[in-house]
Motif scaffolding. Structure first.
Motif, PDB file in Angstrom:
ATOM      1  N   ALA A  64      40.271  41.271  36.951  1.00  0.00           N
ATOM      2  CA  ALA A  64      41.109  39.684  37.224  1.00  0.00           C
ATOM      3  C   ALA A  64      41.991  39.302  37.651  1.00  0.00           C
ATOM      4  CB  ALA A  64      41.245  38.661  35.664  1.00  0.00           C
ATOM      5  N   CYS A  65      42.174  38.568  38.903  1.00  0.00           N
ATOM      6  CA  CYS A  65      43.486  38.072  39.663  1.00  0.00           C
ATOM      7  C   CYS A  65      44.663  38.656  39.119  1.00  0.00           C
ATOM      8  CB  CYS A  65      43.253  37.335  40.430  1.00  0.00           C
ATOM      9  SG  CYS A  65      45.074  36.239  41.110  1.00  0.00           S
ATOM     10  N   ALA A  78      41.620  34.917  37.707  1.00  0.00           N
ATOM     11  CA  ALA A  78      40.644  34.643  38.108  1.00  0.00           C
ATOM     12  C   ALA A  78      39.855  35.503  38.270  1.00  0.00           C
ATOM     13  CB  ALA A  78      40.932  33.641  39.389  1.00  0.00           C
ATOM     14  N   LYS A  79      38.307  34.902  37.693  1.00  0.00           N
ATOM     15  CA  LYS A  79      37.532  36.089  37.921  1.00  0.00           C
ATOM     16  C   LYS A  79      36.774  36.574  38.753  1.00  0.00           C
ATOM     17  CE  LYS A  79      38.476  37.513  33.183  1.00  0.00           C
ATOM     18  NZ  LYS A  79      37.801  38.079  31.748  1.00  0.00           N
ATOM     19  N   GLN A  80      36.190  34.714  39.792  1.00  0.00           N
ATOM     20  CA  GLN A  80      35.581  34.697  40.929  1.00  0.00           C
ATOM     21  C   GLN A  80      35.965  35.992  42.001  1.00  0.00           C
ATOM     22  OE1 GLN A  80      32.890  32.541  40.480  1.00  0.00           O
ATOM     23  NE2 GLN A  80      32.979  33.701  42.908  1.00  0.00           N
ATOM     24  N   GLN A  81      35.230  36.822  42.569  1.00  0.00           N
ATOM     25  CA  GLN A  81      35.214  37.251  43.400  1.00  0.00           C
ATOM     26  C   GLN A  81      35.218  37.288  44.721  1.00  0.00           C
ATOM     27  OE1 GLN A  81      34.171  41.850  42.513  1.00  0.00           O
ATOM     28  NE2 GLN A  81      34.394  41.507  40.556  1.00  0.00           N
ATOM     29  N   PHE A  94      37.354  40.295  45.463  1.00  0.00           N
ATOM     30  CA  PHE A  94      39.558  40.650  45.073  1.00  0.00           C
ATOM     31  C   PHE A  94      39.532  41.170  46.257  1.00  0.00           C
ATOM     32  CE2 PHE A  94      37.899  40.890  39.759  1.00  0.00           C
ATOM     33  CZ  PHE A  94      38.750  39.721  39.726  1.00  0.00           C
ATOM     34  N   CYS A 147      42.696  38.281  43.951  1.00  0.00           N
ATOM     35  CA  CYS A 147      41.537  36.591  44.094  1.00  0.00           C
ATOM     36  C   CYS A 147      41.845  36.632  45.463  1.00  0.00           C
ATOM     37  CB  CYS A 147      41.145  35.692  43.613  1.00  0.00           C
ATOM     38  SG  CYS A 147      42.644  33.735  42.852  1.00  0.00           S
ATOM     39  N   GLN A 148      40.454  35.686  45.822  1.00  0.00           N
ATOM     40  CA  GLN A 148      40.750  35.274  47.913  1.00  0.00           C
ATOM     41  C   GLN A 148      42.194  33.900  48.029  1.00  0.00           C
ATOM     42  OE1 GLN A 148      36.718  34.486  48.717  1.00  0.00           O
ATOM     43  NE2 GLN A 148      36.778  35.054  51.358  1.00  0.00           N
ATOM     44  N   GLN A 149      42.475  33.671  46.799  1.00  0.00           N
ATOM     45  CA  GLN A 149      42.599  32.872  46.834  1.00  0.00           C
ATOM     46  C   GLN A 149      44.422  32.956  47.070  1.00  0.00           C
ATOM     47  OE1 GLN A 149      42.374  29.199  46.778  1.00  0.00           O
ATOM     48  NE2 GLN A 149      40.315  30.086  46.638  1.00  0.00           N
TER      49      GLN A 149
END
Ligand SMILES: [Zn+2]
Length: 263
Positions: free
Chosen positions: A152-153, A158-161, A163, A174-176
């Motif tokens: 995670a980030c 965040a675990k949303q890729q 990465f 993460c992208q953010q």
């Protein structure tokens, strides 16, 4: 006292004219150096059990410090593909030097021993050497004192890729939060996905997946940066591997150049 034990040969080195020193990672006693008389002469009775990257059963005298000695040996696993395929062998040799660097001599380390044994077995089955080497590199980082966050980030969890990897932040962004590190490595999303997955699974779960040469090259770039920045060891087997990959790249370029083009 004579002991019976299992071990994997790490390397052998000529000693005086006909003798040799052989370093073996034993399951029960850790890594040990053995003095083998007349190993450099032809037809030594333990010759095939003292070849690097083979797994064998031995009988011998174990000394806590200094050299140990062998009297008998029998093969458990010769690892034929590892011995005969030069690419697989180069990766196996690199893994073996990494293992030798991370463990303390004369101290049992069954976790790393079992991991090394499994890695050799998988290489010998023809599983992707690039992926197995990456797995081992990630796993051994802890042993080199490096803790990284892969799942995670590091900033927001965040675990949303997708990465990317940040050397400065010790893990993935993460992208953010790409903006948190202007020197982030700009690793391709696919390479990041595979690497962070490898960091979270067991070695037995590694399947042969179809990974393009481009993605494998990105994964290599990522691992090379991580080892350069945090670990800083120089291994002969790694230079050899890099040279081999460089030659392969040149060869592929020549093949591409020679391909007839429609003009
Ligand atoms: Zn984030």
């Amino acid at each position: 006292m004579r002991e019976r034990f299992e071990g994997i040969v790490l390397f052998k080195r000529k000693h005086r004219e006909h003798d040799a020193l052989v370093k073996i990672f034993t399951a029960a006693y850790g890594t040990k150096m053995f003095f083998i008389k007349r190993l450099e002469k032809p037809n030594h009775p333990m010759g095939s059990q003292l070849i690097p990257l083979t797994m064998n059963e031995y009988i011998g005298t174990i000394n806590q410090e200094g050299l140990s000695f062998l009297t008998e040996a029998s093969t458990i696993q010769f690892n034929r593909l590892v011995q005969s395929d030069y690419t697989v062998q180069a990766y196996a040799a690199y893994i073996s030097q990494l293992v030798d660097s991370v463990v303390d001599d004369n101290v049992p380390n069954l976790l790393v021993y079992e991991l090394f044994k499994l890695a050799l077995a998988l290489l010998n089955e023809g599983k992707s050497p690039e992926i197995i080497a990456t797995y081992i590199e990630i796993y051994l980082l802890k042993g080199f004192g490096v803790q990284l966050k892969w799942d995670a980030c590091v900033i927001c969890g965040a675990k949303q890729q997708p990465f990317d990897f940040s050397i400065r932040q010790h893990g993935v962004l993460c992208q953010q939060h790409f903006s948190e590190d202007e020197f982030r490595l700009h690793i391709s999303p696919k390479a990041m996905y595979i690497t962070s997955l490898l960091a979270q699974i067991k070695l037995e779960q590694v399947q042969t997946v179809n990974v393009s040469q481009e993605t494998l090259a990105e994964i290599r770039r990522l691992m090379d940066e991580i080892y350069k920045e945090y670990v800083g060891i120089r291994l002969k087997s790694k230079s050899y591997l890099d040279q081999m990959l460089e030659n392969d790249r040149k060869f592929i370029q020549i093949l591409k150049r020679d391909k007839p083009t429609e003009e």
